[in-house]
Design an enzyme around this catalytic site. Structure first.
Site, mmCIF file in Angstrom:
data_model
loop_
_atom_site.group_PDB
_atom_site.id
_atom_site.type_symbol
_atom_site.label_atom_id
_atom_site.label_comp_id
_atom_site.label_asym_id
_atom_site.label_seq_id
_atom_site.Cartn_x
_atom_site.Cartn_y
_atom_site.Cartn_z
ATOM 1 N N THR A 39 -0.200 9.476 1.974
ATOM 2 C CA THR A 39 0.417 10.806 1.945
ATOM 3 C C THR A 39 1.229 11.017 0.675
ATOM 4 O OG1 THR A 39 2.224 9.874 3.205
ATOM 5 C CG2 THR A 39 0.588 11.122 4.452
ATOM 6 N N GLY A 127 -1.560 -9.842 -2.903
ATOM 7 C CA GLY A 127 -2.748 -9.329 -2.216
ATOM 8 C C GLY A 127 -2.523 -9.038 -0.746
ATOM 9 N N ALA A 128 -1.273 -9.023 -0.315
ATOM 10 C CA ALA A 128 -0.983 -8.809 1.100
ATOM 11 C C ALA A 128 -0.694 -7.346 1.405
ATOM 12 C CB ALA A 128 0.206 -9.667 1.517
ATOM 13 N N GLY A 129 -0.671 -6.507 0.381
ATOM 14 C CA GLY A 129 -0.345 -5.100 0.603
ATOM 15 C C GLY A 129 1.152 -4.901 0.804
ATOM 16 N N LEU A 130 1.957 -5.801 0.239
ATOM 17 C CA LEU A 130 3.417 -5.697 0.391
ATOM 18 C C LEU A 130 4.072 -5.267 -0.919
ATOM 19 C CD1 LEU A 130 4.026 -8.896 2.554
ATOM 20 C CD2 LEU A 130 3.998 -6.523 3.317
ATOM 21 N N GLU A 165 1.970 1.490 -13.616
ATOM 22 C CA GLU A 165 0.770 1.258 -12.795
ATOM 23 C C GLU A 165 -0.391 2.094 -13.322
ATOM 24 O OE1 GLU A 165 0.073 -0.557 -9.984
ATOM 25 O OE2 GLU A 165 2.063 -1.268 -9.420
ATOM 26 N N ASP A 177 5.629 2.893 -3.196
ATOM 27 C CA ASP A 177 6.013 1.485 -3.282
ATOM 28 C C ASP A 177 7.295 1.318 -4.093
ATOM 29 O OD1 ASP A 177 3.575 1.385 -2.091
ATOM 30 O OD2 ASP A 177 2.513 0.597 -3.827
HETATM 31 C C1 GLA Z 1 -0.542 1.913 -2.088
HETATM 32 C C2 GLA Z 1 -0.050 2.829 -3.196
HETATM 33 C C3 GLA Z 1 0.972 3.832 -2.666
HETATM 34 C C4 GLA Z 1 0.436 4.571 -1.437
HETATM 35 C C5 GLA Z 1 -0.153 3.579 -0.433
HETATM 36 C C6 GLA Z 1 -0.866 4.254 0.708
HETATM 37 O O1 GLA Z 1 0.488 1.115 -1.627
HETATM 38 O O2 GLA Z 1 0.498 2.082 -4.248
HETATM 39 O O3 GLA Z 1 1.341 4.736 -3.664
HETATM 40 O O4 GLA Z 1 -0.497 5.540 -1.807
HETATM 41 O O5 GLA Z 1 -1.073 2.692 -1.042
HETATM 42 O O6 GLA Z 1 -0.005 5.039 1.456
#
Ligand code: GLA
Length: 392
Positions: A39, A127-130, A165, A177
């Site tokens: 979003t 790579g954990a999405g954190l 980024e 993030d």
């Molecule tokens: C990644 C991106 C964020 C966001 C999320 C999904 O973490 O870096 O900017 O778009 O995906 O909500």
């Protein structure tokens, strides 16, 4: 490794390399995304939280224009000058730091009065999405701002990391993030509005906690799947701008009712992508009301809905994440579960009763192992303080 151990190791390595302590040390945490997926770049809403793991950046000035950056886990060093700072194709970890340095000086790092020697180390699993990359950008921007005596507010610093980024690391991410890492507070969720860039914190009671469950599926947002989702959302917003009798710049401006009425005019895949952030925005707004009433079960149900939307519409889930959520649904002490962040692998975020943490972790681990043969990593997460200067 605990944060204190990371800090001690970093300072030790910095001293061993340079024979002196760093002048400045900054810390920035990773984040979990709790509700509101994809979003942020649609100018929508998100609930997230800074976590109790992060990255430290230690830095001192150099007397000339030379810059040196060391990744303390690999003990690899990149060397450049304020004038040659540019996106790198080798040792690509440097791009998060160098891009941040570049944009701190508005794209002209040669204007920096001197160079720096920096070193970083963190404990966020990669790579954990954190958001280990956002954590690195945020501790860098804090430390370098301090080093050069540059005053920036938190949102501006978050945007500097986002630009790094986009231009140095090649990921067209939103601001989530970086903002979560900056605005996190202990025991609180960050409630973000990415149109106004207003970031509020909402306290969470002690009867609830988050558990991250890291799948072993790869998570990489630089490979095009993230960018293609973003593009589909932008195409859909353009279509709705043409058809609705109101201003539409982003999907934030489109309601679910409008999508239901008019999505037939969109390419089928674009329509599927668009409904996800539209639904997520509505869920975050509903979630805010439920949190205010303390209705965690109903909030958790929205998390399950969010995952279903990822699975069916946005198609940014994968077999491993789906399995974790399916297992979580069978455990009464789990209120909600969903993928967290970009998707395509990485971790799930569970809203749990912390007193049942061991049982939850054991149940998920056993069922996941039976299906995939390897074990996920389950960790209770404490919503924590955001980025700050530690020393200097
Ligand atoms: C990644 C991106 C964020 C966001 C999320 C999904 O973490 O870096 O900017 O778009 O995906 O909500």
């Amino acid at each position: 490794m605990q944060n204190q151990e990371v800090y001690d190791e970093l300072i030790g390595k910095f001293q061993a390399m340079y024979g002196e302590k760093p002048q400045i040390v900054a810390y920035a945490p990773g984040r979990i995304e709790v509700l509101g997926n994809h979003t942020d770049y649609n100018e929508g809403y998100v609930f997230s939280s800074a976590i109790d793991k992060g990255t430290f950046f230690a830095v001192s000035p150099t007397a000339d224009a030379t810059c040196e950056l060391t990744a303390a886990d690999l003990m690899e060093t990149a060397k450049f000058t304020t004038a040659t700072c540019a996106p790198a194709k080798e040792m690509t970890w440097q791009n998060y730091v160098n891009g941040t340095f570049n944009w701190l000086f508005d794209g002209n790092p040669a204007a920096a009065p001197h160079g720096w020697k920096g070193m970083f180390l963190g404990n966020i699993p990669l790579g954990a999405g954190l958001s280990s990359s956002a954590a690195l950008e945020m501790c860098t921007v804090l430390a370098l701002s301090k080093l050069y005596g540059i005053e920036k507010d938190k949102t501006t610093m978050a945007k500097i990391g986002q630009k790094a980024e986009h231009t140095f690391a090649g990921c067209p991410c939103g601001l989530l993030d970086q903002a979560s890492s900056m605005y996190g507070q202990e025991g609180a969720l960050v409630e973000s509005d990415f149109r106004t860039n207003v970031f509020k914190t909402v306290s969470m009671g002690p009867t609830v906690a988050f558990m991250m469950v890291k799948s072993n599926a790869k998570h990489a947002l630089v490979d095009g799947a993230y960018a293609s989702r973003r593009k589909a959302c932008e195409d859909a917003a353009k279509y709705f701008a043409g058809i609705l009798r109101k201003p539409v710049t982003h999907l934030r401006d489109v309601t679910m009712a409008e999508w239901v009425l008019y999505h037939g005019g969109l390419d089928e895949t674009v329509a599927k992508r668009a409904v996800h952030p539209i639904g997520e925005d509505e869920r975050v707004l509903q979630g805010a009301e439920l949190l205010a009433k303390g209705d965690l079960k109903a909030f958790g149900a929205l998390m399950f809905d969010s995952h279903e939307s990822s699975r069916h519409w946005f198609e940014n889930s994968c077999e491993e994440l789906d399995a974790i959520v399916d297992i979580a649904k069978t455990i009464p002490e789990v209120y909600g579960a969903r993928l967290s962040g970009g998707g395509f692998g990485g971790s799930c975020c569970l809203l749990v009763d912390p007193t049942a943490a061991d049982k939850i972790a054991a149940t998920i681990t056993a069922a996941y192992k039976a299906k995939f043969g390897d074990e996920p990593v389950c960790q209770l997460i404490k919503p924590s303080q955001g980025a700050h200067i530690v020393q200097g």
